[in-house]
Design an enzyme around this catalytic site. Structure first.
Site, PDB file in Angstrom:
ATOM      1  CE  LYS A 162      -7.337   1.178   3.368  1.00 26.58           C
ATOM      2  NZ  LYS A 162      -6.112   1.453   4.169  1.00 26.58           N
TER       3      LYS A 162
ATOM      4  CB  CYS B 129      -4.465  -1.864   4.263  1.00 28.66           C
ATOM      5  SG  CYS B 129      -3.609  -2.003   5.867  1.00 28.66           S
TER       6      CYS B 129
ATOM      7  CD  GLU C 298      -2.589   1.101   2.737  1.00 28.33           C
ATOM      8  OE1 GLU C 298      -3.494   1.938   2.907  1.00 28.33           O
ATOM      9  OE2 GLU C 298      -2.318   0.203   3.567  1.00 28.33           O
TER      10      GLU C 298
END
Length: 266
Positions: free
Chosen positions: A117, A149, A45
């Site tokens: 995200k 994540c 990430e």
């Protein structure tokens, strides 16, 4: 890519240089050269800018489908030179907004897609806008299911991707202490419950007062760890068998045995 049902995957576990996009692009190009010919290379990430949330806006990159110059063009050239699909995290600028995003470049050097995200963690809510789409990225004859994540901790995201027919779940992460166990359990669970293999790349090292815990891994569709990194700089490279067209054991085909009419989804 000789067998579309199995991939040669390299999962990268390295620190990023905070705010230095050029240095991180250079390291990405070096990793691709070191693993030339891998079908897929996955990076953590925000790898292109680092996880310093106070500088990500300055390091944010605008993505076009056919960049002529700049960091994305450099990555596209490296992917094509090494005949490799690459997926990695970056700060994406779109007008006045900045997103925590994943960039996917195909082995010809074309931008195949961007995922933003959807589930921001902690202070990320102040640094980024949240994405609003959960959908596969199609590249090299495959349907990849991207997550970043915190996303992997929500079973709904992986299930949405699995129901759209993805071959492989791909997670880029900047998971930090004390959440190593949380993500290991989440990775195995998301793979098993969807009978879909998962690859997970995590940052390592210390940055902005955080300790990133590594533990990058490859998980098979039956929830078994195929390869796993420790807590240092490393690359896990292995062959991954993709989600089969038909499950090998119908009794544990969880997608087929769902009863969505019973589930409360809101």
């Amino acid at each position: 890519m000789t067998d579309i049902r199995a991939l040669d995957v390299a999962v990268v576990q390295e620190p990023a240089v905070a705010g230095d996009v050029a240095a991180n692009v250079g390291r990405t190009a070096a990793v691709l050269a070191e693993h030339r010919g891998a079908d897929l290379v996955v990076l953590p990430e925000l790898f292109l800018c680092g996880y310093r949330l106070d500088v990500v806006a300055d390091a944010a990159i605008e993505v076009t489908s056919a960049p002529e110059s700049g960091p994305v063009a450099d990555l596209c050239a490296a992917a094509a030179e090494n005949d490799t699909v690459v997926i990695g995290g970056f700060a994406e600028r779109a007008g006045d907004l900045v997103y925590n995003s994943l960039l996917c470049i195909d082995r010809t050097g074309a931008v195949a897609g961007v995922y933003r995200k959807t589930h921001l963690f902690g202070a990320e809510c102040d640094a980024f806008a949240a994405g609003d789409r959960i959908e596969p990225i199609e590249v090299a004859g495959l349907r990849l299911g991207p997550m970043i994540c915190f996303d992997v901790e929500f079973p709904e995201i992986a299930r949405t991707l699995a129901l759209s027919g993805v071959d492989l779940l791909v997670v880029s992460s900047a998971n930090m202490h004390p959440y190593h166990h949380d993500h290991r359990v989440a990775c195995l669970s998301r793979a098993l419950e969807n009978r879909t293999p998962l690859v997970y790349s995590n940052l390592v090292g210390a940055e902005a007062g955080l300790e990133f815990v590594g533990g990058s891994r490859v998980v098979s569709g039956d929830g078994q760890v195929v390869a796993e990194c420790g807590g240092g700089i490393s690359v896990a490279r292995c062959r991954v068998t993709l989600r089969p067209d038909t499950p090998t054991d119908d009794a544990v085909d969880y997608l087929r045995h769902r009863r969505p009419e019973l589930y409360r989804l809101t």
